[in-house]
Design a protein around this motif. Structure first.
Motif, PDB file in Angstrom:
ATOM      1  N   SER A 132       0.853  -1.191   0.000  1.00  0.00           N
ATOM      2  CA  SER A 132       0.000   0.000   0.000  1.00  0.00           C
ATOM      3  C   SER A 132       0.885   1.237   0.000  1.00  0.00           C
ATOM      4  O   SER A 132       1.990   1.241   0.565  1.00  0.00           O
ATOM      5  N   PHE A 133       0.395   2.314  -0.641  1.00  0.00           N
ATOM      6  CA  PHE A 133       1.169   3.541  -0.812  1.00  0.00           C
ATOM      7  C   PHE A 133       0.531   4.657   0.012  1.00  0.00           C
ATOM      8  O   PHE A 133      -0.701   4.767   0.077  1.00  0.00           O
ATOM      9  N   HIS A 134       1.380   5.491   0.631  1.00  0.00           N
ATOM     10  CA  HIS A 134       0.883   6.482   1.585  1.00  0.00           C
ATOM     11  C   HIS A 134       1.644   7.798   1.457  1.00  0.00           C
ATOM     12  O   HIS A 134       2.718   7.878   0.860  1.00  0.00           O
ATOM     13  N   SER A 135       1.062   8.823   2.069  1.00  0.00           N
ATOM     14  CA  SER A 135       1.691  10.132   2.147  1.00  0.00           C
ATOM     15  C   SER A 135       1.525  10.659   3.566  1.00  0.00           C
ATOM     16  O   SER A 135       0.839  10.055   4.399  1.00  0.00           O
ATOM     17  N   ASN A 136       2.158  11.786   3.860  1.00  0.00           N
ATOM     18  CA  ASN A 136       2.001  12.419   5.177  1.00  0.00           C
ATOM     19  C   ASN A 136       2.299  13.911   5.041  1.00  0.00           C
ATOM     20  O   ASN A 136       2.336  14.443   3.943  1.00  0.00           O
ATOM     21  N   GLY A 137       2.519  14.557   6.156  1.00  0.00           N
ATOM     22  CA  GLY A 137       2.682  16.002   6.147  1.00  0.00           C
ATOM     23  C   GLY A 137       4.102  16.490   5.965  1.00  0.00           C
ATOM     24  O   GLY A 137       4.378  17.671   6.215  1.00  0.00           O
ATOM     25  N   ASN A 138       5.021  15.646   5.552  1.00  0.00           N
ATOM     26  CA  ASN A 138       6.390  16.089   5.302  1.00  0.00           C
ATOM     27  C   ASN A 138       6.461  16.979   4.061  1.00  0.00           C
ATOM     28  O   ASN A 138       5.567  16.965   3.212  1.00  0.00           O
ATOM     29  N   THR A 139       7.548  17.725   3.955  1.00  0.00           N
ATOM     30  CA  THR A 139       7.749  18.609   2.812  1.00  0.00           C
ATOM     31  C   THR A 139       7.815  17.807   1.522  1.00  0.00           C
ATOM     32  O   THR A 139       8.477  16.773   1.446  1.00  0.00           O
ATOM     33  N   ARG A 140       7.119  18.301   0.503  1.00  0.00           N
ATOM     34  CA  ARG A 140       7.105  17.656  -0.798  1.00  0.00           C
ATOM     35  C   ARG A 140       7.757  18.574  -1.832  1.00  0.00           C
ATOM     36  O   ARG A 140       7.708  19.786  -1.700  1.00  0.00           O
ATOM     37  N   ALA A 141       8.298  17.961  -2.867  1.00  0.00           N
ATOM     38  CA  ALA A 141       8.894  18.735  -3.954  1.00  0.00           C
ATOM     39  C   ALA A 141       7.802  19.210  -4.904  1.00  0.00           C
ATOM     40  O   ALA A 141       6.831  18.493  -5.162  1.00  0.00           O
ATOM     41  N   ALA A 142       7.933  20.414  -5.402  1.00  0.00           N
ATOM     42  CA  ALA A 142       6.970  20.939  -6.369  1.00  0.00           C
ATOM     43  C   ALA A 142       6.909  20.031  -7.587  1.00  0.00           C
ATOM     44  O   ALA A 142       7.923  19.528  -8.058  1.00  0.00           O
ATOM     45  N   SER A 144       5.354  17.175  -7.533  1.00  0.00           N
ATOM     46  CA  SER A 144       5.094  15.799  -7.087  1.00  0.00           C
ATOM     47  C   SER A 144       4.262  15.795  -5.806  1.00  0.00           C
ATOM     48  O   SER A 144       4.374  14.882  -4.998  1.00  0.00           O
ATOM     49  N   LEU A 145       3.434  16.809  -5.644  1.00  0.00           N
ATOM     50  CA  LEU A 145       2.653  16.925  -4.410  1.00  0.00           C
ATOM     51  C   LEU A 145       1.710  15.749  -4.213  1.00  0.00           C
ATOM     52  O   LEU A 145       1.452  15.345  -3.080  1.00  0.00           O
ATOM     53  N   ARG A 146       1.182  15.212  -5.297  1.00  0.00           N
ATOM     54  CA  ARG A 146       0.171  14.163  -5.179  1.00  0.00           C
ATOM     55  C   ARG A 146       0.763  12.768  -5.210  1.00  0.00           C
ATOM     56  O   ARG A 146       0.022  11.780  -5.126  1.00  0.00           O
ATOM     57  N   LEU A 147       2.076  12.661  -5.343  1.00  0.00           N
ATOM     58  CA  LEU A 147       2.697  11.338  -5.363  1.00  0.00           C
ATOM     59  C   LEU A 147       2.883  10.809  -3.948  1.00  0.00           C
ATOM     60  O   LEU A 147       3.045  11.580  -2.997  1.00  0.00           O
ATOM     61  N   PRO A 148       2.860   9.491  -3.752  1.00  0.00           N
ATOM     62  CA  PRO A 148       3.090   8.933  -2.421  1.00  0.00           C
ATOM     63  C   PRO A 148       4.529   9.169  -1.984  1.00  0.00           C
ATOM     64  O   PRO A 148       5.440   9.300  -2.806  1.00  0.00           O
ATOM     65  N   GLN A 149       4.726   9.203  -0.680  1.00  0.00           N
ATOM     66  CA  GLN A 149       6.069   9.423  -0.135  1.00  0.00           C
ATOM     67  C   GLN A 149       6.722   8.134   0.350  1.00  0.00           C
ATOM     68  O   GLN A 149       7.933   8.072   0.519  1.00  0.00           O
ATOM     69  N   PHE A 150       5.922   7.112   0.582  1.00  0.00           N
ATOM     70  CA  PHE A 150       6.482   5.828   1.007  1.00  0.00           C
ATOM     71  C   PHE A 150       5.446   4.739   0.765  1.00  0.00           C
ATOM     72  O   PHE A 150       4.274   5.014   0.478  1.00  0.00           O
ATOM     73  N   TYR A 151       5.893   3.502   0.854  1.00  0.00           N
ATOM     74  CA  TYR A 151       4.985   2.364   0.729  1.00  0.00           C
ATOM     75  C   TYR A 151       5.236   1.390   1.882  1.00  0.00           C
ATOM     76  O   TYR A 151       6.304   1.386   2.509  1.00  0.00           O
ATOM     77  N   VAL A 152       4.243   0.587   2.164  1.00  0.00           N
ATOM     78  CA  VAL A 152       4.299  -0.438   3.205  1.00  0.00           C
ATOM     79  C   VAL A 152       3.892  -1.763   2.580  1.00  0.00           C
ATOM     80  O   VAL A 152       2.972  -1.804   1.762  1.00  0.00           O
ATOM     81  N   TYR A 153       4.593  -2.828   2.920  1.00  0.00           N
ATOM     82  CA  TYR A 153       4.146  -4.135   2.442  1.00  0.00           C
ATOM     83  C   TYR A 153       4.135  -5.139   3.591  1.00  0.00           C
ATOM     84  O   TYR A 153       4.949  -5.091   4.507  1.00  0.00           O
ATOM     85  N   GLY A 154       3.144  -6.039   3.518  1.00  0.00           N
ATOM     86  CA  GLY A 154       2.977  -7.062   4.544  1.00  0.00           C
ATOM     87  C   GLY A 154       3.656  -8.352   4.134  1.00  0.00           C
ATOM     88  O   GLY A 154       4.568  -8.372   3.304  1.00  0.00           O
ATOM     89  N   THR A 155       3.201  -9.457   4.710  1.00  0.00           N
ATOM     90  CA  THR A 155       3.760 -10.748   4.342  1.00  0.00           C
ATOM     91  C   THR A 155       3.230 -11.173   2.974  1.00  0.00           C
ATOM     92  O   THR A 155       2.199 -10.700   2.510  1.00  0.00           O
ATOM     93  N   GLU A 156       3.935 -12.066   2.344  1.00  0.00           N
ATOM     94  CA  GLU A 156       3.542 -12.555   1.029  1.00  0.00           C
ATOM     95  C   GLU A 156       2.331 -13.483   1.137  1.00  0.00           C
ATOM     96  O   GLU A 156       2.272 -14.352   2.004  1.00  0.00           O
ATOM     97  N   MET A 157       1.375 -13.277   0.249  1.00  0.00           N
ATOM     98  CA  MET A 157       0.231 -14.178   0.142  1.00  0.00           C
ATOM     99  C   MET A 157       0.326 -14.897  -1.203  1.00  0.00           C
ATOM    100  O   MET A 157       0.219 -14.275  -2.258  1.00  0.00           O
TER     101      MET A 157
END
Length: 241
Positions: A132-142, A144-157
């Protein structure tokens, strides 16, 4: 009126016959170690002669491998990324490695499931990395405001679908046992006209469902089984020698 776009996670997909050329892309869908090893970070670019998209900081989110009657062995990968840019495009490079047709391959069972052949006409392996891809309130580069800042992955299914021309005995499959087996094996081996050997090894599988239907005498019945893989140990290895 409020009309604004939300966060967007760039991504794409590719479907291809498996060859020695693209094996690394399939293996990038697997963990470096199990149960919680890292996924391979990729830079992916594709398009046409004068048009392309370039994805940066990408990971394979889902993937599948399919063997089917009267078809070549093929795979599909889907990816998501943290960035995307315009590529320059390029001509399609020539494929110099051979594929594996269904008649090149032999599929057998083993371990708890007695070693043998079951007239396999279809084998599909599905991998979901729960990304899953997420964003937060950290500074973003002009730009790319709408791009995610990090992703999280769980165990393999990992799930497996198997279609056979003959039934697998209940005593062999262990479907109705008080304690279901979790060490079923399946292996696909194939040698193509280049002399390359493809090996797809599935291990530590647990049976999930089995289905069959009644058909006319002129129609193949088809006995369908599904299995669950092990997220702890990893159930899939694929290699070419």
């Amino acid at each position: 009126e409020r009309r604004r776009g939300g966060m967007v996670a760039p991504g794409g997909s590719a479907t291809f016959y498996i060859t020695d050329t693209n094996l690394a892309l399939i293996n990038a869908a697997l963990r470096a170690s199990y149960p919680r090893g890292v996924l391979t970070k990729l830079e992916i670019e594709g398009g046409a002669d004068t048009w392309a998209r370039a994805y940066s900081d990408a990971v394979i989110t889902t993937a599948s491998i399919e063997y089917a009657r009267e078809e070549g062995v093929r795979a599909t990968v889907n990816w998501g990324s943290l960035g995307v840019d315009t590529g320059t495009g390029s001509s399609q490079p020539a494929e110099t490695n051979d594929i594996w047709e269904d008649y090149d391959c032999i599929i057998t069972g083993g371990t708890y499931m007695a070693a043998g052949e079951y007239g396999v006409s279809g084998l599909t392996i599905n991998i979901d990395n729960q990304v899953s891809f997420h964003s937060n309130g950290n500074t973003r580069a002009a730009g790319s405001l709408r791009l995610p800042q990090f992703y999280v992955y769980g165990t393999e299914m990992l799930t497996v679908s198997l279609t056979c021309d003959e039934p697998i005995l209940d005593t062999t499959l262990g479907q109705w046992a008080d304690c279901m087996p979790d060490n079923l094996d399946l292996v696909l081996t194939g040698e193509n006209c280049d002399g390359d050997v493809l090996t797809i090894q599935l291990s530590a599988l647990m049976p999930s469902t089995d289905e069959h239907g009644f058909v006319g005498a002129e129609t193949l019945a088809g006995w369908q089984y599904t299995f669950q893989g092990s997220a702890y140990a990893g159930s899939l290895t694929i290699g070419i020698t």
